[in-house]
Write an enzyme that holds these catalytic residues in place. Structure first.
Site, short mmCIF file in Angstrom:
data_model
loop_
_atom_site.label_atom_id
_atom_site.label_comp_id
_atom_site.label_asym_id
_atom_site.label_seq_id
_atom_site.Cartn_x
_atom_site.Cartn_y
_atom_site.Cartn_z
N GLU A 26 -3.97 3.13 11.93
CA GLU A 26 -4.52 3.73 10.71
C GLU A 26 -5.99 3.36 10.53
OE1 GLU A 26 -3.83 3.63 5.85
OE2 GLU A 26 -3.11 1.99 7.10
N ASP A 50 -4.39 8.12 5.90
CA ASP A 50 -4.39 7.78 4.48
C ASP A 50 -5.55 8.52 3.80
OD1 ASP A 50 -4.82 6.48 1.97
OD2 ASP A 50 -3.76 4.72 2.71
N GLN A 55 -0.38 8.84 3.87
CA GLN A 55 -0.34 8.00 2.68
C GLN A 55 -1.36 8.50 1.66
OE1 GLN A 55 -0.92 4.10 4.58
NE2 GLN A 55 1.21 3.60 4.13
N GLU A 114 1.31 4.79 -1.36
CA GLU A 114 0.81 3.42 -1.22
C GLU A 114 -0.23 3.16 -2.31
OE1 GLU A 114 -0.51 0.50 2.43
OE2 GLU A 114 -1.62 2.36 2.14
#
Length: 262
Positions: A143, A178, A204, A241
């Site tokens: 990530e 994300d 996310q 998240e």
């Protein structure tokens, strides 16, 4: 319609960790993700997931000394043995709970190591992790994390992640995208998502600033993002998240159009 997974490290702090799968299920979630499950027994967590008919879809490998700024170990040349030992623990938890993804955080190597050495170690550690995870049907995730919140982190852009994935060349290593981090590091987060859609296996979300609920009170237009990921054919999980501003259930107003929340 996006499929949302509650991050039970951050959400539902009102109840003890082992009760959070039940709390997430009662709120309408069908899946959860977790940054660190290692404070509870592996089998106890597996039992709670089974009892509440909820999937664990992502967990992080142990991140090392987060208090000293490591934020993971996969790219740290002086932590190769520690990374591989702790990845074995993550694999044990993932296999026992039926979790199909392990996120291996890269860490912050500092200025003492040449960039090519960092990249070599990172790639070799991911190859090791992918080989160990493959017999279990588990995917290793990487990530990009923004350098504003985490200066010196070894992986910060999607382009860098693609180069790493090409070097590893394993079918069970994939990109964790994300939108919070991408909104800081990429000129156009939605364009970056579209460009790298083929490599993405988990999403996310959290609002900016503050990493709170992905609602209309912050800078990112998540209604547009959720519509676009549907249009582009993403059918995987979207991990929530984020840090609730207050009570987790009260903060789920944003999710009611998607069948989640009181």
């Amino acid at each position: 319609m996006p499929r949302f997974a509650a991050n039970i490290t951050l959400m539902f702090p009102e109840v003890p960790f082992l009760k959070r799968p039940a709390a997430a299920r009662a709120a309408g979630f069908r899946a959860v993700e977790c940054q660190s499950p290692y404070q509870v027994e592996r089998d106890a967590l597996a039992e709670q997931l089974k009892e509440n008919a909820i999937e664990l879809v992502l967990l992080n490998a142990p991140n090392g000394g987060a208090e000293s700024g490591e934020m993971g170990m996969a790219a740290l040349p002086d932590k190769v043995l520690a990374f591989r030992e702790t990845f074995a623990l993550a694999l044990d938890y993932a296999a026992a709970t039926g979790c199909p993804r392990i996120h291996c955080m890269a860490g912050c190597p500092g200025d003492d190591w040449p960039r090519d050495e960092i990249e070599r170690v990172y790639q070799e550690n991911l190859c090791h992790a992918a080989e160990r995870a493959a017999p279990h049907g588990i995917t290793v995730m990487i990530e990009p994390i923004n350098t504003r919140d985490c200066p010196g982190y070894a992986l910060s852009t999607c382009a860098q992640a693609r180069d790493l994935l090409t070097g590893v060349a394993a079918d069970n290593v994939a990109l964790q995208f994300d939108f919070y981090h991408a909104s800081i590091m990429e000129a156009d987060p939605l364009a970056a998502f579209a460009d790298h859609r083929d490599a993405i296996d988990h999403l996310q979300v959290s609002g900016r600033p503050g990493r709170h609920e992905p609602d209309g009170k912050q800078e990112i237009d998540f209604a547009k993002i959720f519509a676009e990921i549907d249009r582009l054919g993403y059918h995987g999980w979207v991990g929530c998240e984020y840090n609730p501003r207050g009570d987790t259930l009260e903060g789920l107003a944003w999710a009611r159009p998607y069948g989640i929340g009181p």
